[in-house]
Design a protein around this motif. Sequence first.
Motif, short mmCIF file in Angstrom:
data_model
loop_
_atom_site.label_atom_id
_atom_site.label_comp_id
_atom_site.label_asym_id
_atom_site.label_seq_id
_atom_site.Cartn_x
_atom_site.Cartn_y
_atom_site.Cartn_z
N MET A 381 1.00 -1.05 0.13
CA MET A 381 0.07 -0.11 -0.01
C MET A 381 0.88 1.24 0.12
N LEU A 382 0.36 2.38 -0.84
CA LEU A 382 1.00 3.69 -0.63
C LEU A 382 -0.07 4.61 0.06
N LYS A 383 0.42 5.32 0.86
CA LYS A 383 -0.62 6.38 1.51
C LYS A 383 0.02 7.57 1.80
N ARG A 384 -0.46 8.64 1.20
CA ARG A 384 0.08 9.90 1.17
C ARG A 384 0.00 10.35 2.52
N ARG A 385 1.35 10.85 3.08
CA ARG A 385 1.57 11.21 4.49
C ARG A 385 0.57 12.26 5.10
N ASP A 386 0.08 13.36 4.20
CA ASP A 386 -0.80 14.33 4.76
C ASP A 386 -2.26 13.97 4.35
N SER A 387 -2.80 12.80 3.98
CA SER A 387 -4.06 12.40 3.86
C SER A 387 -4.74 12.47 4.85
N ALA A 388 -6.06 13.00 4.87
CA ALA A 388 -7.08 12.90 5.96
C ALA A 388 -7.75 11.38 5.55
N TYR A 389 -8.66 10.88 6.43
CA TYR A 389 -9.28 9.81 6.29
C TYR A 389 -10.70 10.29 5.52
N LEU A 390 -10.73 10.08 4.22
CA LEU A 390 -11.93 10.26 3.44
C LEU A 390 -12.75 8.94 2.90
N ALA A 391 -13.97 9.20 3.22
CA ALA A 391 -14.68 7.98 2.65
C ALA A 391 -14.59 7.81 1.09
N GLY A 392 -14.52 6.45 0.77
CA GLY A 392 -14.17 6.08 -0.74
C GLY A 392 -12.96 6.21 -1.27
N ARG A 393 -12.73 6.17 -2.72
CA ARG A 393 -11.78 6.13 -3.27
C ARG A 393 -11.37 7.63 -3.67
N ARG A 394 -10.22 8.20 -3.30
CA ARG A 394 -10.05 9.51 -3.60
C ARG A 394 -8.80 9.60 -4.35
N ALA A 395 -8.73 10.23 -5.36
CA ALA A 395 -7.58 10.32 -6.47
C ALA A 395 -6.25 10.81 -5.70
N GLY A 396 -5.44 10.09 -5.88
CA GLY A 396 -4.00 10.68 -5.41
C GLY A 396 -3.52 10.59 -3.89
N LEU A 397 -4.40 9.90 -3.32
CA LEU A 397 -4.26 9.61 -1.72
C LEU A 397 -3.76 8.28 -1.36
N TRP A 398 -4.45 7.38 -1.52
CA TRP A 398 -4.07 5.99 -1.14
C TRP A 398 -4.03 5.06 -2.47
N TYR A 399 -3.07 4.22 -2.80
CA TYR A 399 -2.85 3.27 -3.75
C TYR A 399 -2.53 1.92 -3.25
N LYS A 400 -3.21 0.92 -4.08
CA LYS A 400 -2.90 -0.43 -3.72
C LYS A 400 -2.10 -0.91 -4.90
N TRP A 401 -1.12 -1.78 -4.74
CA TRP A 401 -0.04 -2.14 -5.71
C TRP A 401 0.09 -3.67 -5.33
N LYS A 402 -0.95 -4.44 -5.87
CA LYS A 402 -1.28 -5.78 -5.54
C LYS A 402 -0.24 -6.70 -6.29
N ARG A 403 0.16 -8.06 -5.91
CA ARG A 403 1.03 -8.65 -6.36
C ARG A 403 0.43 -9.37 -7.71
N ASP A 404 1.27 -9.62 -9.01
CA ASP A 404 0.73 -10.08 -10.03
C ASP A 404 0.11 -11.58 -9.78
N PRO A 405 -1.26 -11.79 -10.55
CA PRO A 405 -1.90 -12.96 -10.34
C PRO A 405 -1.23 -14.25 -10.78
N LEU A 406 -1.71 -15.43 -10.23
CA LEU A 406 -0.97 -16.58 -10.56
C LEU A 406 -1.96 -17.01 -11.97
N LEU A 407 -1.42 -17.62 -12.81
CA LEU A 407 -2.15 -18.27 -14.04
C LEU A 407 -1.92 -19.69 -14.14
N VAL A 408 -3.11 -20.45 -14.61
CA VAL A 408 -3.11 -21.79 -15.08
C VAL A 408 -3.95 -22.16 -16.02
N ASP A 409 -3.75 -23.13 -16.98
CA ASP A 409 -4.88 -23.44 -17.81
C ASP A 409 -5.58 -24.51 -17.64
N CYS A 410 -6.96 -24.20 -17.68
CA CYS A 410 -7.83 -25.67 -17.06
C CYS A 410 -8.80 -25.62 -18.20
#
Length: 537
Positions: A381-410
């Motif tokens: 997670m990346l959280k802007r140090r000066d960000s207030a706690y605001l409901a919902g998704r607010r541009a430029g404040l918090w980011y999630k950088w998830k791991r790449d998914p696993l893949l398999v052929d079924c």
Amino acid sequence: MERFAGLLDALVYTRSRNAKLKLVADYLRDTRDPDRGWALAALTEALDFPAVKPSTVRALLMERVDPVLFQLSREYVGDTAETASLLWPDPPAFGTPPTVAEAVDTLTHMTRLNAMVELAGLLDRLDAAGRFALLKMATGAMRIGISARLAKLAFAQAFAVSIDDVEEYWHGQMPPYRALFAWAADGAAPPVAEHVPHFRPFMLAQPFDGMEITMAEFAAEWKWDGIRVQIVHVASEVGGETRLYSRSGDDISKAFPEIVNAMRLPCVLDGELMVRGNHQGGAEGGAASFNALQQRLGRKTVSARMLADYPAFVRLYDMLSNGADDLRPLRWEQRRLALESLVPRLDPARFDISELIPVATLAELAAFRERARDDEIEGVMLKRRDSAYLAGRRAGLWYKWKRDPLLVDCVLMYAQRGSGKRSSFYSDFTFGCWTDDPDRGGELLPVGKAYFGFSDEELKWLDSYVRRHTVNRFGPVRETDRSLVLEIAFDSVHVSKRHKSGVAMRFPRIHRIRTDKPANEADLIATLRSMIRDAPL
């Protein structure tokens, strides 16, 4: 009830999000209390009528129409409420249709002994559209493309109030939301729930897409692989009350009593609910895999054995209030300091703090992220140090950088029709992997089920494929020939005693349709097993 039925009918046939918003907003603005409040509760699935189940509706209908006709019609239509509303015999003369409030009152006071008679009485007073609305409300399975968030946006639009205020005041109020409507529609004072441990809307993160940022402006921490929760304690003269809420605002306190009982300080905390790691995929004393947490989820009560085998704890992210002091307007850095001061006063068996990742550059953080899968972590997670706690998704404040998914052929094995607007399409797909090389006698065993990840055009293609390649039927399920390969993306895989294959995927979704690949080249179950963290060799 006629207006509510008309609203549902319009919503079913409306694809545009803005058009849906307008339909709900117009209804809320033009309908009187308490009908609009009960309708709003029905749209957000906030009503529960224990005496009325889908099985009740099926049993009731089979008393009035041919059972074979019902089964064939249900299979074709794909929705029990719609099937029942169309097949229900019209009475010789319709009575006065019930209001929404009257219908709710009748449904609330039904018992399992009188449900068949009372429900039949309501259905006999309604036309097909009204019956559909009643049954959808009674069984709590709307599936008409209206989420709780969309309903709140429509409420805000109807009365020209802030969605942030709606989110803030919504929780702690009970249907039919008279105080909420009085505030928004009539200018009354906002509803308050200061003596009740009520839910506050979560601040959410946007996906990180690789944009350039300066790490001096952001803090980095792990994105843990549990479920996001909020724990709220309100003090009182008799010791106070604690509640635990899920991300959607559902009260899950009864399922995790050890967390609730351990909180005695007046505050509101944001964190990740997990279980301790004395299980497959978890280090001693640390967080176990999500598969271990799943043993606790969805339970209304929990046994002493379950409490001992899967002890829960919360890894804390943020602090929203400290007693009567609302900390949400403060900078993230200030809230973090308050949280760090609080944690030593909490039970260490039930609460700890999510440690920050000490990096100076984005490249360093990327290296930490590469380790995420090994540590049973979803990403960073990346959280802007000066960000207030605001409901919902607010541009430029918090980011999630998830791991790449696993893949398999079924290989596609079975398909079933969806619900709601997907009721005419085969959209739920079960797929499998080979136990061994198919040329040496290997067989396919189901390893997962997915119903998203594909576009509308791909859904139409898959639906057509299932219809053309069906080799067997089991009620609503269609078995297909073993010829189509699907590339499946998933977050993790775990040992599972409940599945014949011995494995279970987390968040499987269809990543690609592999018409270019023959089925005998799909992956083995052993390939999936090799992706299990700490899998035995």
